[in-house]
Design a protein around this motif. Structure first.
Motif: not given
Length: 191
Positions: A45-62, A100-106
C-alpha cells in the motif's frame, strides 16, 4: 451484493453509507509452474499526497512495515504461497483515522524476486481486489483483473482516493516491469 467493476471504472464508496472501517482483500492464483521456486506475491500500500507520491518511507505499508504510523492502515501479514481460497492478503483501513495529508491510497501486488525466479504476471490468474465493510462483513466492490498481463512483475491494482469529502474507489489494473523497485520509484520512494 457487491458491485463488480471493470478496469478504469470508479465508484463513490461514501454513497454506500457511512463507512468507518474497510477490509481490502487481494487474491490470486498461479498457473502451473515448474521453475524450482515457490511463487510469492506481495500486496503493498502506498499512502500518497495530492501529488500522487508517498512522502515518507512509513507511507509504504507492506510485509516489512505492516502498520502506518497513524494506525489507520494495517497489512494483516504476508502469505508466502498464495495457497487456499479467498483473499491471499488483506489490509484493514480505518477511514476516520487516515491523516488528511493522505489523499490517495494505492494498492499493488508484486512478485517477490521475479528476476531470479523468472516469474511474471503472465503466470498469474484469477487476480482480484475487493472492498468489504468491516462493520457488517458486506462485500461492497469487487474488481477482477483478468488475464491482461504477460511480462509485468508488479501491478497497481486499485486505489482509494478522497474527492470532495468522499472516499472513491478506482479499478486501475496497470502493470509495471521492474517489480517492487519500479513501483517505489513511481510513488517517489527509494526501494
Amino acid at each position: 451484493m457487491a458491485i463488480i467493476l471493470t478496469k478504469g471504472q470508479k465508484i463513490n464508496l461514501s454513497k454506500e453509507g457511512i463507512l468507518k472501517k474497510i477490509l481490502v482483500g487481494l487474491g490470486w492464483d498461479t498457473n502451473k509452474y515448474d521453475g524450482g521456486y515457490d511463487f510469492d506475491l506481495d500486496a503493498s500500500v502506498f499512502c500518497c499526497g495530492e501529488d500522487g507520491k508517498a512522502h515518507k518511507d512509513t507511507d509504504f505499508v507492506f510485509y516489512n512495515n505492516l502498520k502506518h504510523p497513524s494506525g489507520a492502515i494495517e497489512h494483516l501479514g504476508d502469505n508466502l504461497t498464495g495457497g487456499g481460497e479467498g483473499d491471499d492478503e488483506q489490509v484493514v483501513i480505518d477511514l476516520e483515522k487516515v491523516p488528511e495529508e493522505i489523499q490517495k491510497i494505492a494498492f499493488s501486488v508484486t512478485i517477490y524476486d521475479p528476476e531470479v525466479r523468472k516469474q511474471n504476471f503472465g503466470q498469474v490468474s484469477n487476480a482480484f481486489v475487493r472492498i468489504v465493510n468491516s462493520d457488517n462483513n458486506e462485500e461492497l466492490v469487487r474488481y477482477d483483473l483478468g488475464e491482461d498481463f504477460s511480462i509485468e512483475t508488479a501491478v497497481v491494482v486499485a486505489e482509494l482516493y478522497r474527492n470532495n469529502g468522499d472516499w472513491k474507489f478506482n479499478a486501475i489494473g496497470s502493470g509495471f516491469q521492474g517489480g517492487l523497485a519500479a513501483l517505489c520509484k513511481n510513488y517517489g520512494l527509494n526501494a
